[in-house]
Structure formats: structure tokens, C-alpha cells
Enzyme design. Structure first.
Site, mmCIF file in Angstrom:
data_model
loop_
_atom_site.group_PDB
_atom_site.id
_atom_site.type_symbol
_atom_site.label_atom_id
_atom_site.label_comp_id
_atom_site.label_asym_id
_atom_site.label_seq_id
_atom_site.Cartn_x
_atom_site.Cartn_y
_atom_site.Cartn_z
ATOM 1 N N ASP A 1 0.717 -1.514 -0.021
ATOM 2 C CA ASP A 1 0.198 -0.217 0.083
ATOM 3 C C ASP A 1 0.934 1.085 0.094
ATOM 4 O OD1 ASP A 1 -2.341 -1.609 0.095
ATOM 5 O OD2 ASP A 1 -2.098 -1.569 2.007
ATOM 6 N N LEU B 1 -7.016 -5.496 -8.859
ATOM 7 C CA LEU B 1 -8.181 -3.976 -9.149
ATOM 8 C C LEU B 1 -9.189 -4.298 -9.365
ATOM 9 C CD1 LEU B 1 -5.690 -3.129 -12.510
ATOM 10 C CD2 LEU B 1 -5.974 -2.217 -10.140
ATOM 11 N N LYS B 2 -10.095 -5.200 -8.500
ATOM 12 C CA LYS B 2 -11.564 -5.144 -8.522
ATOM 13 C C LYS B 2 -12.290 -4.812 -9.776
ATOM 14 C CE LYS B 2 -11.208 -4.414 -3.428
ATOM 15 N NZ LYS B 2 -9.465 -4.161 -3.584
ATOM 16 N N HIS C 1 -14.844 -4.512 -12.199
ATOM 17 C CA HIS C 1 -16.586 -4.042 -12.610
ATOM 18 C C HIS C 1 -17.094 -3.039 -13.598
ATOM 19 C CE1 HIS C 1 -20.118 -3.603 -9.532
ATOM 20 N NE2 HIS C 1 -20.631 -3.895 -10.563
ATOM 21 N N ASP C 2 -17.851 -3.973 -14.569
ATOM 22 C CA ASP C 2 -18.128 -3.650 -15.716
ATOM 23 C C ASP C 2 -18.686 -4.029 -16.107
ATOM 24 O OD1 ASP C 2 -18.521 -1.021 -17.704
ATOM 25 O OD2 ASP C 2 -16.471 -0.575 -17.359
ATOM 26 N N PRO D 1 -19.884 -6.733 -19.410
ATOM 27 C CA PRO D 1 -18.892 -7.753 -19.117
ATOM 28 C C PRO D 1 -17.886 -7.653 -20.313
ATOM 29 C CG PRO D 1 -21.175 -8.660 -19.052
ATOM 30 C CD PRO D 1 -21.297 -7.102 -19.568
ATOM 31 N N THR E 1 -14.441 -6.125 3.520
ATOM 32 C CA THR E 1 -13.616 -6.169 4.638
ATOM 33 C C THR E 1 -14.148 -4.654 5.624
ATOM 34 O OG1 THR E 1 -11.609 -5.743 4.943
ATOM 35 C CG2 THR E 1 -12.685 -8.134 4.894
ATOM 36 N N ARG F 1 -4.526 -8.274 10.560
ATOM 37 C CA ARG F 1 -4.264 -8.070 11.683
ATOM 38 C C ARG F 1 -3.499 -8.566 12.840
ATOM 39 N NH1 ARG F 1 -5.041 -4.943 8.619
ATOM 40 N NH2 ARG F 1 -6.232 -3.111 8.011
#
EC number: 4.1.1.23
Length: 233
Positions: free
Chosen positions: A9, A59-60, A62-63, A65, A120, A182
Site C-alpha cells: 500500500d 484492481l477489482k 466491475h463493468d 462483460p 471487509t 491484523r
């Protein structure tokens, strides 16, 4: 990717380089997320690959197909080990994503592809009031997990708290990649469904993603070894 996956990160490659240099001679599993990828572009993946680390490109997508399929053709060419999409994009989108990876993988071996169920950072109340999903959080996660399996994906991103249920429903080979990990001494920050590496192992996670507990530690190598010890106990 059997080792704990370290979430890189950071914003710059210089920060990544400084961090990875602490693990000289060690082959790591790392996660490259939106912040790092969008700040540096695909070259960041190439530079990390040159050090022989395994890469989960988070990168997740979501668009629609066709768009996701085309994007995955491009991502497959980067040679990463795992990618993901949002399960909320639907079965057709997830199938298209998998097909794109297969087309783009010249070696014939495509990256693993997993789907995000519920973040999460999302509580059941948030899900019900903001997403207008009236089931329980667990029911939503299980539905998305089953949809991902039907679409031919390799697994899901989920909280460790849901991992055992997913394992029972979709089999031990179906990946349960769990962020929100964690060490007991660390703060949860913006994540709600958080567990320790040891608990994640005991309740069914197949892979864990650990960020701040390692990257923000005074001694990242010591923190990583502690995570590794708990995970492999």
C-alpha cells in the site's frame, strides 16, 4: 501463492523498492492495488516481477462483460499470478473476465481469478441500508461465492469469518482469500471484519492478505515472520 500476501500500500516504486530491499533474498507474495498501479502504471508490475515475487493484482474490475473481457486480455499479458473482479458485476461479467484471461495468457496458463464478495469495510447494516440487500451479510457473501463458482472462477475475496462456510459450500480447492488480517497488537483501522493470522488459519482461509501490520511496523521483517509463524503453525 501459499505465503501470506503482503499488501504493498504505497504510492511510488521508490517506497516499494525500499520496503522489498528489507527482504533481500526472500521470494514474497505481494499485492499491487489501485493506489500503486494507478500511480505508476504497468511498469510497476514488471519491476516487481524482475525480483521474482508473486503478484496479486488487486484492481477489482466491475463493468460490462465486453469491457472487462478486453481489460483482462491486457492484464493477462502482464504475467501476474492472480487478479480479481467484483462479484456484484454478475455471472456473465465474471465468465467474460475468465475468458479474457485465457485469451491473453500466451503461456496457456492463466492467472488465478477471484471475486470480491463484500468488502471487509462493509458491515451488515451498511450493506442493508446502502446496497438495499435485505439478506444477512453471510447470505450475501455465500450467494456471491456460489455465483463465482458457477462462472468458473478460482475463488473469492472474503472475510475470514465467512471462509469456513464457503469452503463447505464450494470445496477446499475454491480459494478463500482473506484481507482484514491484523496481528493482535495492531489497530483495525477502517476494516470491520478483522482477525489474526492464526484465527484465519483455524477458521478456513486458504490465503491471507496483510498490509499495515507489516508495512507500517517498526521492523517489517520481524512482523512478517510473526505473521508467517502464526499462519504456518
Amino acid at each position: 501463492m501459499n505465503k501470506p500476501i503482503i499488501a504493498l500500500d504505497f504510492q511510488t516504486y521508490e517506497e516499494v523498492e525500499t520496503f522489498l530491499a528489507k527482504f533481500s533474498g526472500e521470494t514474497l507474495s505481494v499485492k499491487v492495488g489501485m493506489e500503486l498501479f494507478y500511480s505508476n502504471g504497468p511498469i510497476i508490475v514488471e519491476k516487481i516481477k524482475q525480483q521474482h515475487h508473486e503478484i496479486f493484482l488487486d484492481l477489482k474490475l466491475h463493468d460490462i462483460p465486453n469491457t472487462v473481457k478486453s481489460a483482462m486480455i491486457g492484464l493477462a499479458k502482464l504475467g501476474v499470478d492472480m487478479v480479481n473482479v467484483h462479484a456484484a458485476g454478475g455471472k456473465k461479467m465474471m465468465e467474460a473476465a475468465r475468458e479474457g484471461l485465457e485469451i491473453g495468457s500466451s503461456s496457456g496458463k492463466r492467472p488465478k481469478i477471484i471475486a470480491v464478495t463484500q468488502l471487509t469495510s462493509t458491515s451488515e447494516t451498511d450493506m442493508q441500508t446502502e446496497q438495499l440487500i435485505k439478506t444477512s451479510l453471510l447470505e450475501s457473501v455465500m450467494h456471491y461465492s456460489n455465483l463465482s463458482k458457477q462462472a468458473g472462477l478460482d475463488g473469492v475475496v472474503c472475510s475470514a469469518l465467512e471462509a469456513e462456510d464457503i469452503k463447505q459450500q464450494n470445496g477446499a480447492d475454491f480459494l478463500r482469500v482473506t484481507p482484514g488480517i491484523r496481528l493482535a497488537s495492531d489497530a483495525a483501522d477502517d476494516q470491520i471484519r478483522v482477525v489474526t493470522p492464526e484465527k484465519a488459519r483455524l477458521i478456513g482461509s486458504s490465503n491471507i492478505v496483510v498490509g499495515r501490520s507489516i508495512t507500517r511496523a517498526n521492523d517489517p521483517v520481524e512482523a512478517y515472520n510473526q505473521v508467517l509463524k502464526e499462519w504456518n503453525a
